[in-house]
Design a protein around this motif. Structure first.
Motif, mmCIF file in Angstrom:
data_model
loop_
_atom_site.group_PDB
_atom_site.id
_atom_site.type_symbol
_atom_site.label_atom_id
_atom_site.label_comp_id
_atom_site.label_asym_id
_atom_site.label_seq_id
_atom_site.Cartn_x
_atom_site.Cartn_y
_atom_site.Cartn_z
ATOM 1 N N GLU A 234 0.863 -1.181 0.000
ATOM 2 C CA GLU A 234 0.000 0.000 0.000
ATOM 3 C C GLU A 234 0.902 1.233 0.000
ATOM 4 O OE1 GLU A 234 -2.740 -0.106 3.214
ATOM 5 O OE2 GLU A 234 -3.521 -2.094 2.701
ATOM 6 N N HIS A 235 0.743 2.065 -1.017
ATOM 7 C CA HIS A 235 1.646 3.194 -1.174
ATOM 8 C C HIS A 235 0.862 4.507 -1.228
ATOM 9 C CE1 HIS A 235 0.438 2.197 -5.353
ATOM 10 N NE2 HIS A 235 0.441 3.511 -5.491
ATOM 11 N N ALA A 236 1.571 5.580 -1.076
ATOM 12 C CA ALA A 236 1.009 6.919 -1.207
ATOM 13 C C ALA A 236 2.091 7.806 -1.804
ATOM 14 C CB ALA A 236 0.558 7.453 0.143
ATOM 15 N N LEU A 237 2.016 7.979 -3.129
ATOM 16 C CA LEU A 237 2.989 8.843 -3.796
ATOM 17 C C LEU A 237 2.899 10.260 -3.258
ATOM 18 C CD1 LEU A 237 2.490 7.526 -7.438
ATOM 19 C CD2 LEU A 237 4.143 6.764 -5.715
ATOM 20 N N ARG A 238 1.689 10.658 -2.941
ATOM 21 C CA ARG A 238 1.395 11.910 -2.225
ATOM 22 C C ARG A 238 0.231 11.607 -1.282
ATOM 23 N NH1 ARG A 238 5.504 12.988 -4.304
ATOM 24 N NH2 ARG A 238 6.133 14.861 -5.434
ATOM 25 N N THR A 239 -0.086 12.498 -0.392
ATOM 26 C CA THR A 239 -1.222 12.259 0.490
ATOM 27 C C THR A 239 -2.521 12.148 -0.291
ATOM 28 O OG1 THR A 239 -1.441 14.662 0.803
ATOM 29 C CG2 THR A 239 -0.133 13.428 2.438
ATOM 30 N N TRP A 240 -2.558 12.735 -1.485
ATOM 31 C CA TRP A 240 -3.765 12.699 -2.304
ATOM 32 C C TRP A 240 -3.691 11.610 -3.388
ATOM 33 C CZ3 TRP A 240 -1.782 13.667 -7.073
ATOM 34 C CH2 TRP A 240 -0.624 14.441 -7.145
ATOM 35 N N ALA A 241 -2.706 10.709 -3.299
ATOM 36 C CA ALA A 241 -2.546 9.681 -4.334
ATOM 37 C C ALA A 241 -2.262 8.306 -3.719
ATOM 38 C CB ALA A 241 -1.441 10.073 -5.305
ATOM 39 N N PRO A 242 -3.230 7.738 -2.970
ATOM 40 C CA PRO A 242 -3.015 6.404 -2.408
ATOM 41 C C PRO A 242 -3.257 5.316 -3.455
ATOM 42 C CG PRO A 242 -5.189 7.178 -1.813
ATOM 43 C CD PRO A 242 -4.526 8.308 -2.578
ATOM 44 N N GLY A 243 -2.642 4.155 -3.234
ATOM 45 C CA GLY A 243 -2.837 3.045 -4.168
ATOM 46 C C GLY A 243 -2.267 1.754 -3.609
ATOM 47 N N THR A 244 -2.412 0.694 -4.376
ATOM 48 C CA THR A 244 -1.941 -0.628 -3.975
ATOM 49 C C THR A 244 -1.305 -1.330 -5.161
ATOM 50 O OG1 THR A 244 -3.699 -0.841 -2.322
ATOM 51 C CG2 THR A 244 -2.603 -2.867 -3.006
ATOM 52 N N PHE A 245 -0.144 -1.931 -4.932
ATOM 53 C CA PHE A 245 0.495 -2.793 -5.922
ATOM 54 C C PHE A 245 0.548 -4.194 -5.339
ATOM 55 C CE2 PHE A 245 4.367 -4.961 -7.402
ATOM 56 C CZ PHE A 245 4.058 -5.066 -8.749
ATOM 57 N N GLY A 246 0.138 -5.193 -6.141
ATOM 58 C CA GLY A 246 0.078 -6.539 -5.611
ATOM 59 C C GLY A 246 0.576 -7.600 -6.574
ATOM 60 N N LEU A 247 1.039 -8.708 -6.000
ATOM 61 C CA LEU A 247 1.428 -9.907 -6.738
ATOM 62 C C LEU A 247 0.640 -11.081 -6.175
ATOM 63 C CD1 LEU A 247 5.309 -9.448 -6.771
ATOM 64 C CD2 LEU A 247 3.738 -8.973 -8.659
ATOM 65 N N GLN A 248 0.217 -11.969 -7.054
ATOM 66 C CA GLN A 248 -0.613 -13.094 -6.625
ATOM 67 C C GLN A 248 -0.192 -14.366 -7.349
ATOM 68 O OE1 GLN A 248 -4.773 -12.486 -7.419
ATOM 69 N NE2 GLN A 248 -5.420 -14.363 -6.413
ATOM 70 N N TRP A 249 -0.066 -15.464 -6.594
ATOM 71 C CA TRP A 249 0.236 -16.780 -7.172
ATOM 72 C C TRP A 249 -0.813 -17.773 -6.685
ATOM 73 C CZ3 TRP A 249 3.716 -13.626 -4.735
ATOM 74 C CH2 TRP A 249 4.788 -13.146 -5.501
ATOM 75 N N GLN A 250 -1.186 -18.694 -7.557
ATOM 76 C CA GLN A 250 -2.156 -19.725 -7.169
ATOM 77 C C GLN A 250 -1.816 -21.043 -7.845
ATOM 78 O OE1 GLN A 250 -6.579 -20.225 -8.384
ATOM 79 N NE2 GLN A 250 -6.655 -18.994 -6.504
ATOM 80 N N ASP A 251 -1.852 -22.121 -7.075
ATOM 81 C CA ASP A 251 -1.592 -23.469 -7.562
ATOM 82 C C ASP A 251 -2.779 -24.337 -7.176
ATOM 83 O OD1 ASP A 251 -0.632 -25.889 -8.367
ATOM 84 O OD2 ASP A 251 1.283 -25.758 -7.322
ATOM 85 N N ARG A 252 -3.492 -24.875 -8.158
ATOM 86 C CA ARG A 252 -4.722 -25.621 -7.906
ATOM 87 C C ARG A 252 -4.615 -27.030 -8.487
ATOM 88 N NH1 ARG A 252 -10.038 -23.951 -7.180
ATOM 89 N NH2 ARG A 252 -9.385 -21.792 -7.572
ATOM 90 N N ASP A 253 -4.978 -28.046 -7.673
ATOM 91 C CA ASP A 253 -5.051 -29.438 -8.113
ATOM 92 C C ASP A 253 -6.497 -29.909 -7.986
ATOM 93 O OD1 ASP A 253 -2.384 -30.261 -8.851
ATOM 94 O OD2 ASP A 253 -1.861 -29.972 -6.744
ATOM 95 N N PHE A 254 -7.084 -30.295 -9.117
ATOM 96 C CA PHE A 254 -8.483 -30.734 -9.143
ATOM 97 C C PHE A 254 -8.555 -32.149 -9.694
ATOM 98 C CE2 PHE A 254 -12.283 -31.485 -11.665
ATOM 99 C CZ PHE A 254 -13.284 -31.288 -10.727
#
Length: 297
Positions: A234-254
């Motif tokens: 969760e970042h804030a380049l400025r107080t008026w510019a909040p945001g989120t950068f994320g990475l996601q991994w998923q491994d599924r066995d069916f």
């Protein structure tokens, strides 16, 4: 699977923020805070709640409870629920014989139900336990959740038959027996670092299985194991510019085994990166998001 009665909060997420939950969430998602992993220090040493309900039709009854306890920086959570129901009472016939005749023709072997919807009983239960260590800048928590559900599918009025080889034809009585165990780990660092406000890592493992039971034999068994990891900044380049950068991994066995295993066993690996950003002005707020995702089966 979360019990809404034990959820501290539920919210509808729409717009660019929904891309955190996958490319299929363009229409929005319902976000349930299940409370299994405590996210804040306890306000009281011990608190809890209990609720029970009863419905005369089908003799339905439900109970749910939750307990939260904390001492200094350690917080614990425990919850559980149970729902039971017998066959439902109905006015008149369950199926319209005329509609059955129009759809299938001959109704000589047709069996209707009157006054009661057979095989509509259900038994559902579940619970979770969680523990967190929390201070001003750091959170580390873990939880385990168990869910079980056994319910029937009312017969469709067809002549006696069987879905399972070797089982003699009889009155249709199909039941589903479902069970799931989930383990979660949550770590969060709240110390500001340059433009980063929070760093959060979440890992979840789900072991799911359900059996389709014909009479007293399992005709088909479905299993699904999922390991998912998510890292968010969760970042804030400025107080008026909040945001989120994320990475996601998923491994599924069916896998599916049995008489009705029409879907082949498969392993699906997926990974994604996403960014959400907001720009706040005096009278307006602009939100946008981007996500790139890939998967291999």
């Amino acid at each position: 699977l979360a019990s809404v009665k034990n959820a501290p909060a539920c919210s509808v997420v729409r717009g660019p923020a929904a891309i955190r939950y996958g490319s299929g969430a363009v229409g929005g998602v319902v976000e349930v805070e299940d409370g299994r992993i405590p996210q804040a220090a306890a306000e009281r040493p011990l608190e809890g709640a209990f609720e029970t309900r009863y419905d005369s039709n089908g003799t339905r009854h439900a109970q749910v409870f939750k307990v939260d306890a904390g001492h200094e920086r350690v917080v614990a959570h425990l919850d559980g629920f149970q729902r039971n129901a017998d066959n439902l009472d109905i006015p008149g016939d369950a199926l319209d014989r005329g509609a059955v005749r129009a759809s299938f023709g001959d109704t000589a072997g047709f069996r209707n139900m009157r006054g009661k919807l057979l095989n509509s009983d259900a038994d559902t239960r579940g619970g979770s336990a969680g523990l967190s260590y929390i201070d001003e800048r750091f959170l580390l928590g873990a939880a385990v959740n168990r869910y079980e559900n056994n319910y029937g599918i009312p017969p469709g009025g067809l002549p006696p038959h069987s879905h399972t080889p070797g089982v003699a034809p009889g009155v249709q009585r199909i039941r589903l027996d479902l069970e799931q165990t989930r383990y979660d780990l949550d770590a969060r660092w709240r110390a500001p670092l340059l433009f980063i406000d929070n760093l959060r890592v979440r890992v979840g493992y789900t072991d799911y299985a359900h059996s389709e039971i014909d009479g007293d034999r399992v005709s088909t068994l479905f299993t699904n194991e999922v390991l998912e990891t998510r890292v968010e900044l969760e970042h804030a380049l400025r107080t008026w510019a909040p945001g989120t950068f994320g990475l996601q991994w998923q491994d599924r066995d069916f896998a599916a085994e049995g008489f009705e295993s029409f879907v082949p066993a498969s392993r699906i690996e997926s990974h994604a990166a996403y960014l959400t950003q907001a720009l706040d002005a005096t009278r307006a707020r602009l939100e946008f998001g981007a996500r790139i995702e890939g998967s291999e089966t």
